[in-house]
Motif scaffolding. Structure first.
Motif, PDB file in Angstrom:
ATOM      1  N   PRO A 334       0.792  -1.230   0.000  1.00 56.99           N
ATOM      2  CA  PRO A 334       0.000   0.000   0.000  1.00 56.99           C
ATOM      3  C   PRO A 334       0.824   1.279   0.000  1.00 56.99           C
ATOM      4  O   PRO A 334       0.279   2.334  -0.343  1.00 56.99           O
ATOM      5  CB  PRO A 334      -0.836  -0.111   1.277  1.00 56.99           C
ATOM      6  N   ALA A 335       2.086   1.236   0.348  1.00 52.28           N
ATOM      7  CA  ALA A 335       2.915   2.439   0.320  1.00 52.28           C
ATOM      8  C   ALA A 335       3.601   2.620  -1.027  1.00 52.28           C
ATOM      9  O   ALA A 335       3.700   3.736  -1.533  1.00 52.28           O
ATOM     10  CB  ALA A 335       3.965   2.389   1.434  1.00 52.28           C
ATOM     11  N   TYR A 336       4.057   1.538  -1.650  1.00 51.85           N
ATOM     12  CA  TYR A 336       4.872   1.629  -2.864  1.00 51.85           C
ATOM     13  C   TYR A 336       4.086   1.390  -4.142  1.00 51.85           C
ATOM     14  O   TYR A 336       4.597   1.635  -5.230  1.00 51.85           O
ATOM     15  CB  TYR A 336       6.013   0.616  -2.802  1.00 51.85           C
ATOM     16  N   CYS A 337       2.864   0.876  -4.046  1.00 54.19           N
ATOM     17  CA  CYS A 337       2.079   0.467  -5.222  1.00 54.19           C
ATOM     18  C   CYS A 337       2.918  -0.412  -6.136  1.00 54.19           C
ATOM     19  O   CYS A 337       3.069  -0.153  -7.326  1.00 54.19           O
ATOM     20  CB  CYS A 337       1.523   1.664  -5.994  1.00 54.19           C
ATOM     21  N   MET A 338       3.472  -1.440  -5.543  1.00 45.70           N
ATOM     22  CA  MET A 338       4.251  -2.457  -6.234  1.00 45.70           C
ATOM     23  C   MET A 338       3.912  -3.800  -5.602  1.00 45.70           C
ATOM     24  O   MET A 338       3.390  -3.848  -4.492  1.00 45.70           O
ATOM     25  CB  MET A 338       5.757  -2.162  -6.103  1.00 45.70           C
ATOM     26  N   PRO A 339       4.230  -4.893  -6.291  1.00 43.23           N
ATOM     27  CA  PRO A 339       3.958  -6.205  -5.695  1.00 43.23           C
ATOM     28  C   PRO A 339       4.661  -6.363  -4.352  1.00 43.23           C
ATOM     29  O   PRO A 339       5.843  -6.032  -4.212  1.00 43.23           O
ATOM     30  CB  PRO A 339       4.520  -7.181  -6.733  1.00 43.23           C
ATOM     31  N   LYS A 340       3.952  -6.884  -3.379  1.00 42.06           N
ATOM     32  CA  LYS A 340       4.490  -6.968  -2.023  1.00 42.06           C
ATOM     33  C   LYS A 340       5.670  -7.930  -1.932  1.00 42.06           C
ATOM     34  O   LYS A 340       6.570  -7.742  -1.110  1.00 42.06           O
ATOM     35  CB  LYS A 340       3.388  -7.386  -1.055  1.00 42.06           C
ATOM     36  N   HIS A 341       5.690  -8.943  -2.771  1.00 38.25           N
ATOM     37  CA  HIS A 341       6.805  -9.885  -2.710  1.00 38.25           C
ATOM     38  C   HIS A 341       8.108  -9.230  -3.176  1.00 38.25           C
ATOM     39  O   HIS A 341       9.197  -9.695  -2.827  1.00 38.25           O
ATOM     40  CB  HIS A 341       6.508 -11.142  -3.543  1.00 38.25           C
ATOM     41  N   ILE A 342       8.004  -8.145  -3.926  1.00 36.93           N
ATOM     42  CA  ILE A 342       9.196  -7.400  -4.353  1.00 36.93           C
ATOM     43  C   ILE A 342       9.614  -6.403  -3.286  1.00 36.93           C
ATOM     44  O   ILE A 342      10.788  -6.314  -2.923  1.00 36.93           O
ATOM     45  CB  ILE A 342       8.936  -6.692  -5.699  1.00 36.93           C
ATOM     46  N   THR A 343       8.655  -5.659  -2.743  1.00 33.10           N
ATOM     47  CA  THR A 343       8.992  -4.658  -1.727  1.00 33.10           C
ATOM     48  C   THR A 343       9.366  -5.299  -0.393  1.00 33.10           C
ATOM     49  O   THR A 343       9.931  -4.631   0.477  1.00 33.10           O
ATOM     50  CB  THR A 343       7.834  -3.673  -1.515  1.00 33.10           C
ATOM     51  N   ALA A 344       9.074  -6.579  -0.220  1.00 30.15           N
ATOM     52  CA  ALA A 344       9.445  -7.258   1.019  1.00 30.15           C
ATOM     53  C   ALA A 344      10.951  -7.272   1.229  1.00 30.15           C
ATOM     54  O   ALA A 344      11.425  -7.459   2.351  1.00 30.15           O
ATOM     55  CB  ALA A 344       8.904  -8.697   1.007  1.00 30.15           C
ATOM     56  N   LYS A 345      11.709  -7.056   0.154  1.00 32.64           N
ATOM     57  CA  LYS A 345      13.171  -7.069   0.244  1.00 32.64           C
ATOM     58  C   LYS A 345      13.737  -5.733   0.732  1.00 32.64           C
ATOM     59  O   LYS A 345      14.933  -5.626   1.016  1.00 32.64           O
ATOM     60  CB  LYS A 345      13.766  -7.384  -1.126  1.00 32.64           C
ATOM     61  N   ILE A 346      12.891  -4.706   0.823  1.00 32.07           N
ATOM     62  CA  ILE A 346      13.360  -3.366   1.227  1.00 32.07           C
ATOM     63  C   ILE A 346      13.659  -3.350   2.714  1.00 32.07           C
ATOM     64  O   ILE A 346      12.883  -3.859   3.520  1.00 32.07           O
ATOM     65  CB  ILE A 346      12.293  -2.303   0.893  1.00 32.07           C
ATOM     66  N   GLN A 347      14.780  -2.745   3.073  1.00 28.53           N
ATOM     67  CA  GLN A 347      15.114  -2.571   4.489  1.00 28.53           C
ATOM     68  C   GLN A 347      14.320  -1.391   5.025  1.00 28.53           C
ATOM     69  O   GLN A 347      14.506  -0.255   4.615  1.00 28.53           O
ATOM     70  CB  GLN A 347      16.614  -2.328   4.662  1.00 28.53           C
ATOM     71  N   ARG A 348      13.432  -1.646   5.969  1.00 27.56           N
ATOM     72  CA  ARG A 348      12.553  -0.607   6.516  1.00 27.56           C
ATOM     73  C   ARG A 348      13.049  -0.135   7.881  1.00 27.56           C
ATOM     74  O   ARG A 348      13.816  -0.840   8.545  1.00 27.56           O
ATOM     75  CB  ARG A 348      11.132  -1.153   6.639  1.00 27.56           C
ATOM     76  N   PRO A 349      12.609   1.032   8.312  1.00 28.71           N
ATOM     77  CA  PRO A 349      13.040   1.548   9.619  1.00 28.71           C
ATOM     78  C   PRO A 349      12.604   0.618  10.763  1.00 28.71           C
ATOM     79  O   PRO A 349      11.554   0.003  10.681  1.00 28.71           O
ATOM     80  CB  PRO A 349      12.349   2.899   9.721  1.00 28.71           C
TER      81      PRO A 349
END
Length: 349
Positions: A334-349
């Motif tokens: 919901p934040a990136y408007c991209m597939p969640k399986h891809i954004t799951a790799k992002i290092q978040r705060p």
């Protein structure tokens, strides 16, 4: 990728009852694939300034529909790289000035097609140069300009945050290095855009608008400050304003007294999802509204029933269905408007 509207229109198939409507996945995939074949139309050239955005919208829709390879990867890479400037920014099309919005779309595309190695081949140290281009657009009060000409907007700030996050250059992702941007100043500016009704505007004192709510809530989410800033009371107030955007048709509008539009299925829905209030909408009625806006014969989704379809409303209709848990549609972040399986790799705060 043509941004021209049509040829289809949103409607319910003849003889079909509303409760029988289904998402016509194959037709939507074929519609998106067909958009690059319309180069002999005047509208193709009149919408050149939206070209890289259109590619991002189409590619995201295809990923969510389970067809991530429906567009040729090499063609996508070649086009995106043709929009790259020496300073690390990307334009909307070859020959267009670099802008933070199109830089963000380009980075999203490269992320989805695993294209950063190809970026480095064209521009050594390319990710750092793109990050520097974005960082150099930050203003002294925390805002971000869109380009060298200086226009500012909360959209640009959000674009800066998610772009740097995808590149791995947000300060929390590189704690041993000097911060490339001033995150506290940027989030302070976002908080100054927060209104008494719970929504956010394009600038301090500006009217609340669902699109700007998404950019502000998204920026706070990427920065890891959404929960600490809003708290449960703030989420309730914002959630109430957002849920009031749903009208009798089931569709959502961007602000009071405006028409419903499929794209707000995303701007409103994603914001509610980020504050854990998506259940405040009538999901069944919103799902039915989105499906009424698709063309069941030729594919594509329109802003409203009987209007012409386009790729912009197609992706945000599909992303809205993803938020609603529609069967067979991939999970969207919901934040990136991209597939969640891809954004799951992002290092978040």
């Amino acid at each position: 990728m043509s941004l021209a509207a049509g040829p289809g229109r949103g409607h319910i198939a003849e003889g079909q009852l509303p409760e029988e409507m289904k998402l016509v996945v194959d037709k939507h995939v074929a519609y998106i694939q067909s958009l690059d074949t319309r180069r002999d139309e005047l509208e193709y050239h009149l919408t050149e300034h939206l070209r890289i955005g259109g590619i991002y919208w189409g590619l995201t829709a295809l990923h969510l529909l389970g067809q991530p390879d429906a567009l040729p990867r090499e063609g996508l890479l070649e086009y995106v790289r043709s929009c790259l400037h020496e300073d690390g920014g990307f334009g909307a099309a070859p020959g267009h000035d670099a802008h933070i919005l199109y830089t963000g779309y380009s980075v999203q595309i490269l992320t989805m097609i695993d294209g950063f190695e190809a970026l480095e081949e064209k521009m050594p140290d390319g990710k750092h140069k793109v990050a520097t281009f974005v960082a150099n657009l930050q203003q002294s009060d925390g805002r971000f300009a869109g380009d060298q000409w200086g226009e500012t907007d909360t959209r640009f700030l959000f674009s800066a945050f998610y772009t740097l996050s995808l590149l791995g250059y947000m300060p929390h992702q590189r704690p041993s290095e000097p911060p490339i941007i001033d995150v506290p100043a940027a989030t302070a500016y976002i908080k100054a855009c927060h209104n008494f009704d719970g929504g956010f505007g394009v600038a301090p004192g500006a009217e609340s608008h669902s699109g700007q709510v998404f950019t502000c809530v998204g920026a706070l989410s990427v920065a890891g400050e959404l929960d600490s800033y809003l708290g449960e009371e703030g989420k309730d107030r914002l959630g109430a304003w957002l849920s009031e955007r749903q009208l009798g048709s089931g569709g959502l509008n961007g602000r009071p007294e405006k028409l419903v539009d499929v794209c707000y299925s995303w701007w409103v829905g994603s914001s509610l999802a980020m504050i854990d209030r998506l259940h405040w909408l009538d999901k069944a009625k919103l799902t039915a509204f989105i499906l009424q806006c698709q063309d069941p014969e030729q594919g594509g989704i329109a802003d409203r029933p009987e209007d012409m379809v386009d790729v912009f409303h197609t992706v945000f209709g599909i992303a809205g269905l993803s938020l609603l848990g529609y069967p067979g549609v991939g999970e969207v972040d919901p934040a990136y408007c991209m597939p969640k399986h891809i954004t799951a790799k992002i290092q978040r705060p």
